[in-house]
Structures are given as structure tokens and as C-alpha cells.
Write an enzyme that holds these catalytic residues in place. Sequence first.
Site: not given
Ligand code: PLP
Length: 385
Positions: A54, A107, A179
Site C-alpha cells: 500500500r 464533472y 482537472d
Molecule cells: C471520469 C472523470 C472523473 C472521475 O474519474 P473516475 O476514474 O471515474 O473516478 C473526474 N473528472 C473528469 C473530467 C472525468 O471525466
Amino acid sequence: MTGSDQQPSGFETRAIHAGQDADSATGAVIVPIHLATTFAQDAVGKHSGFEYGRSGNPTRSALESCVASLEGAARGLAFSSGMAAEDAVLRALAGPGDHIVIPDDAYGGTFRLVSKVLAPTGVRWSSAALASTDALRAAWTDATKVVWVETPTNPNLGIVDIAAVAEVAHERGAVLVVDNTFATPYLQRPIELGADVVVHSSTKYLGGHSDVVGGFVAVADDELGERIGFLQNAVGGVPSPFDCYLVLRGVKTLGVRMDRHCVNATAVAEMLVRHPAVARVLHPGLASHPGHDVAARQMRGFGGMVSFLAAGGEEAALELVARTKVFTLAESLGAVESLIEHPARMTHASAEGSPLAVDPALVRLSVGIETLDDLLADLDQALSR
Ligand SMILES: *Cc1c(COP(=O)(O)O)cnc(C)c1O
């Protein structure tokens, strides 16, 4: 490519080699999938750098070094999903009484994490249209610690000027998180534009083949990296060695995949603009897009995502997403195969009735890397009935 003093500089070279020296025991040119959960020590505390699975794993370390290099980050941390990555970042940066600003078209999972998981613990938040720094200033409170940006956004493909938001956040002592899932480090490097933290759903373009769920955090400085790394180990939302291998394998072809995603998405957007069954096309590569100039400045290409409003409204949107044959009707995005979906009823259903609700006539395409003529013909037949 051996030795950390000999850093290769080109993006594609780093994608294939950074953190991925040939295995010192066997010479294997591909990083092995290390399944061991524990590592032998010569004496108490004297070991190769790995103790317990981990806390650290060699396959994971390779992935973390590689993507950190691609993002121009001081440190990279891999997680078991994009949401686990987001949770670790937000817990490290904001506690009870602190305030977070998120995009008004964030998102859906980010909106749910902030409003349903963190808010009950006393974290405060508001949403703002971050394409305008005036809106960010208006949302500011004395407790604001984090500004969360997505660009391009999901599913409206809105564009935020990362450098402009970084300036406002930093002059007021807050941290900027971006993001970067839709753009990937091949098309956009937020840390170079002033961001402090980059997050990814590696489930999407980094993995790129719809066969692994994963998340990633890239951090501009070591101190912040330590805080998020502490939570990675303390909470334990870590990816399996096999999942790390799959993302690392995907990243090797990120550059060539993104080039083709961009070419195909541009052609699809141009075809949709001319189609009578389409009311409006949302794609940052179109000169008509309100964020086009900013996107052209901060991105190397406009990405593989295209959204559009069906001229016939919700009913027409629901019918046409069920009619495509090459585009598969499914959630998710960012893989080699083309996907189509209806955000209001599928990926963004949890935002219904909230300020983040999506237009029911909206259709979202994740344009894949199949033969372009097949993609255009498929959309044309689905739209033309
Ligand atoms: C899919 C997505 C997430 C979340 O990611 P997961 O791998 O599904 O947990 C976060 N931000 C954006 C822009 C996404 O498209």
C-alpha cells in the site's frame, strides 16, 4: 534510457522511457507487474525503498515518475480512481470551515464529492462560471483555500484561462487545482501555466483503452506532494500493480492517440456544424466557440470530445444516440473506440435540478481513432432519419 542524470526531453520519449529503465535484475525492457505485497529487508529499516504494497510498489512508482514527468510535476501519485485522487487532494487542501470554488459545470462526480461528501464535514463551497475571473472574484470568501478548474469541461466543453485563474488564486493565497482529464498532458500542461495540482481520471485518455479505472495527482511542489502522499498511504486508495501496468502501457501511445483524436474530432465537429438536425456544436476548435482563443493559446490541440444540441430537442437526442453503430452508446470517454451518450440521463443525471444540470437536448461524443469516413457516415445515418 538509463540514469536520472540523463533526462530525455521530448514528450513521446518521456512517455515511453521516464521511470521505466530496463529491469536491473533481468534486463526486461518493460516494467514488470510486481505483485509482491511485502519486500525483504537486509536489516531493520534497511531496504530497497519498498516495504509494503500500500505504501509503495515498483510498478506504481514507474507510473508515478512517468506521468509526473509528462505534467512537469515535482511529484506524481497514482490512485485507484479519479474520484479517489480528487478526494485525497481536497482532504489535503480543505478542512471544516474552509471554502472551495468549483466550476458551475464541474464533472458530476466532483460536484457530488464536494456537495454530498465534503460539505457534511463542514467544508464550504460555491460554484462559479470560471471562464470569467470576475465571477471567481465574486465567489471569493475570506475562507477560500482552493479553486478547482476543469478545462475543457465535461460535457459542455467550456474553456477556462488557467494562467488568469492562477493569478487571482495566488494573489489571494489559495491553491489552484486543474482537472486535466479531457486535455491530457500532451495537449495542455497546467503546472506550466501556474496550477499547483493537476488531477486525472486515468480511466480516460491516459489508460485510453476502456480497460482500467484509475486516478492520478501531479503536484508542482514537494511539500504539497508530501501532504497528498500521506493521504494516499493513510487512506489507501491505491491502484493494483496490474492497473498501474495498464495505465503505463496506455501512456506510451498517448501522443499518437491524441493526434488522431484531434484530427477526427475536428472533422466530426465541422460535419455537425453543417448538419440540419444539429442546432449547435460545442467544440473548442471551432472559431465560433467562446473559449476558442484561450484554448488555442493554452492547448496544443483541441482534444477528442465534441458535444452538440439536437435540433429536435430531448426526444431527438434520445433517439439518435440509440441509432449509431460505430459509436457505442455508453458512459465514459477517452478511449480508442468512439462513444456516444446523453449526459442529462446518463453521466450527469445526478446533477438534475441543481445549478449544474445539463441541457436535455445535449449529446456528447468521445471521438475515437477509427477510420474517419466510418465515423462521419455513422453520425450522418443516425442524424438523418
Ligand atoms: C471520469 C472523470 C472523473 C472521475 O474519474 P473516475 O476514474 O471515474 O473516478 C473526474 N473528472 C473528469 C473530467 C472525468 O471525466
